[in-house]
Design an enzyme around this catalytic site. Structure first.
Site, PDB file in Angstrom:
ATOM      1  N   GLY A   1      54.833 -64.932 -81.458  1.00  0.00           N
ATOM      2  CA  GLY A   1      55.880 -64.944 -80.326  1.00  0.00           C
ATOM      3  C   GLY A   1      56.933 -65.775 -80.790  1.00  0.00           C
ATOM      4  CB  SER A   2      59.233 -67.456 -78.485  1.00  0.00           C
ATOM      5  OG  SER A   2      59.597 -66.305 -77.611  1.00  0.00           O
ATOM      6  CB  VAL A   3      56.372 -70.596 -82.285  1.00  0.00           C
ATOM      7  CG1 VAL A   3      55.807 -71.379 -81.050  1.00  0.00           C
ATOM      8  CG2 VAL A   3      55.344 -69.569 -82.859  1.00  0.00           C
TER       9      VAL A   3
ATOM     10  CE  LYS B   1      62.357 -65.620 -78.875  1.00  0.00           C
ATOM     11  NZ  LYS B   1      62.430 -65.721 -77.277  1.00  0.00           N
TER      12      LYS B   1
END
Length: 666
Positions: free
Chosen positions: A410-412, A414
């Protein structure tokens, strides 16, 4: 002339006849015996024995004794030597011939000098020499009536310690529960039924133990080892007539579930293990690592059993033939901080998930957690079938080691995507996109597929806002402009699809198959087929606080600290900018991790929620993620993932972890 030839021929024939009928010498006979001995042809050796020797031992006994001794003592490289004299010796009725025997055994080399006595005997009208054998030919000290003693001296298993020397796996004690049959009282069957229930054994197992051939009414019959800390169970057991106990040695795991997946446990060695490990010094009574570091470090922890081969004389005196001293196993000190390990595990209680904590400067793994765990003490002492089935059927899967696996991040991811773009020059700190829609696709070629954002902020979104609000559309668009090659090469610089040598085998993070614009866009914000393990995730944030270097994670305190895995992958300027942005992820009221704000303790971090689903439009299983660290004085980066959870709950738990550290002055 003819007469002379006849005489000469007669002389030659007489000489040949004389040579053929010449009696064998004891030296020749013993040389033949020695050759059979070196080849361990014991049945044929028996044929060389004197009548007196044969009267003292049958052929079957002779062969089986040699075979048993040589097998039990693991005799190999046998070399019995006898050198015949250059000049033939004269012997009448007996001969004394010296020989030397050398061999290797399980306890080391054995060598001895001895004299063989050969006697002349007539059998079936033929005279020959025979070995006047007795037990001293096996070993000179072994006389009739003596016994060979073979004793294993158990090596002490090495301990596993944390960085401060706290025992994580130690040699301790357990309570051996048993019965004294003569004290069971009446009705005995009722006591056995209750005992079987408490020990989670069958009544058949208990009765079988009590009916063994050696059992007497007054003797203690061991049944099962239980933990010495389970006082409630002890009280119930000792309330039964005839039930008693003994303290016995056992492997102990003082921190139980919190370290169960990392440390593992030991168990009894099985027949298959003995076959596979033949020649490596294991015996049927040994324990062997069954899981975790107990298994990974088995060779180092086990040590080498000592062995003593002795002859026990009839009067009780002992003569040592060979001895291999015991070598205890080596202790292993880990970089783990057991307090941090326990605190992170406690934050995951009631949930399924994983967490890691590393020092980004030294690479030391401070915690490596998989939750839920199991009781390794119970496993080591012998878990019942019922409890094992309960563990297997538990929906939280307590036997699954989550920290060694990879998951959709997921967004970790980014901040990593941002760093790759910034370092490649294809993304600038002020790059912005005008984003007003909830869903976006590049063009009609994507069909029905669209990237969904969860932020409601509209207008010009730059990198800082994209990180604070965790904007999927921003990262999808910026990575499409970056290009597949730049993105995948950048991920490899951050250690994807690579795994440096590490004490515990962990699956390397994977890029997966990026074969379209859609898969590239999804991978940019941590969906797609990108997968990460929890230790690597924490490590990927280390360049932001470690002069741009990706630190090599270590678990063994003996390993060199501060090793660089990948050098200079983030510039000082970009690292400073990203640290500022990730701090605002927490400090900004609209930041996705604002509930992680701690007064006077400025953390930076990034949330993530990965959704695992079959197709777009369906609700899938969520994985909540959070990575947090203090940019100003970083000695710890923490990463956590919780299954079936959004990121908000993970942020709260990581915040509580840091608050506990602050309260205890750490």
């Amino acid at each position: 002339m003819k007469r002379a030839l006849i005489i000469l021929l007669s002389v030659v024939i007489a000489a040949l006849i004389s040579g053929c009928s010449k009696e064998p010498t004891p030296e020749e006979r013993f040389s033949q015996y020695v050759k059979l001995w070196n080849d361990q042809k014991f049945e044929e050796m028996y044929g060389f024995l004197s009548e007196k020797a044969k009267d003292s031992i049958s052929k079957e006994e002779f062969v089986s004794r040699y075979n048993k001794i040589y097998k039990d003592l693991e005799i190999n490289e046998l070399k019995v030597s006898y050198k015949q004299p250059k000049e033939e010796q004269e012997h009448e009725e007996n001969a004394e011939l010296p020989f030397l025997a050398k061999m290797n055994s399980v306890a080391g080399p054995i060598a001895f000098d001895h004299n063989a006595t050969l006697v002349k005997e007539e059998r079936e009208k033929e005279t020959n020499w025979y070995v006047d054998w007795n037990t001293t030919y096996i070993f000179p000290e072994l006389e009739a009536g003596d016994k060979i003693s073979f004793k294993n001296v158990q090596a002490e298993r090495g301990s596993i310690l944390d960085r401060a020397g706290n025992g994580l796996a130690i040699n301790g004690t357990a309570v051996q529960i048993g019965v004294v049959p003569g004290e069971l009282g009446e009705p005995k069957e009722q006591t056995i039924t209750k005992l079987a229930e408490l020990l989670e054994m069958s009544e058949e197992q208990i009765n079988k133990a009590m009916n063994a051939g050696w059992v007497k009414p007054e003797l203690f019959v061991p049944l099962k080892k239980v933990s010495k800390t389970d006082k409630g169970l002890h009280e119930k057991l000792f309330a039964l007539d005839g039930v008693t106990s003994q303290m016995v040695g056992a492997r102990e795991y003082p921190y139980g579930e919190a370290l169960s997946h990392l440390i593992g446990y030991v168990g009894p060695i099985l027949a298959d293990d003995l076959e596979e490990l033949e020649g490596k010094g294991y015996t049927a009574t040994d324990l062997i690592g069954r899981r975790g570091l107990e298994q990974v470090l088995e060779e180092q922890l086990k040590g080498t059993n000592g062995v003593r081969i002795s002859i026990v004389k009839e009067d009780g005196t002992v003569k040592t033939l060979a001895e291999k001293p015991v070598e205890n196993g080596k202790d292993v000190k880990l970089t783990i901080d057991v307090v941090a390990q326990q605190q992170l595990y406690d934050q995951l209680k009631g949930k399924a998930g994983t967490a890691s904590a590393i020092n980004p400067k030294t690479g030391e793994t401070l915690a490596l957690v998989s939750a839920p765990g199991f009781d390794p003490n119970e496993m080591a002492l012998g878990i019942s079938q019922n409890k094992r089935k309960m563990l297997e059927d538990d929906p939280f899967k307590p036997t699954l080691n989550r920290f060694k696996l990879t998951y959709v991040p997921g967004s970790v991811i980014k901040p990593i995507t941002a760093a790759i773009g910034l370092e490649s020059g294809k993304l600038q700190l002020d790059t912005a996109f005008d984003i007003n829609e909830k869903q976006w696709q590049k063009d009609a070629s994507w069909g029905k597929y669209k990237v969904t954002r969860y932020s409601d902020v509209k207008g010009s979104i730059n990198l800082e806002k994209a990180l604070i609000y965790s904007d999927n559309i921003y990262f999808a668009r910026s990575t499409l402009e970056m290009g597949q090659d730049t993105f995948t090469e950048g991920l490899k610089k951050f250690g994807f699809e690579d795994q440096p040598e590490y004490l515990y085998p962990i699956e390397p993070s994977q890029i997966g198959k990026i074969d379209s614009e859609i898969s590239l866009a999804d991978s940019a914000y941590g969906q797609g087929q990108v997968e990460m393990n929890i230790l690597h995730l924490a490590t990927t944030y280390s360049p932001l606080v470690n002069e741009g270097n990706l630190v090599k994670p270590i678990l063994n305190m003996e390993d060199e600290q501060g090793q660089v895995w990948k050098e200079g992958i983030v510039s000082a300027e970009n690292a400073a900018a990203l640290n500022g942005m990730l701090t605002k992820v927490i400090t900004d009221p609209k930041g996705t991790a604002h509930n992680g704000l701690i007064a006077n303790y400025p953390l930076a971090g990034k949330t993530g929620t990965a959704e695992i689903k079959e197709k777009q439009g369906e609700k899938g299983k969520e994985l909540g993620w959070f990575v947090a660290y203090k940019p100003q004085s970083t000695d710890m980066i923490v990463a956590m993932m919780i299954e079936d959870s959004g990121s908000k709950e993970v942020v709260t738990r990581v915040k509580e972890f840091y608050e506990l550290r602050l309260q205890s002055g750490m």
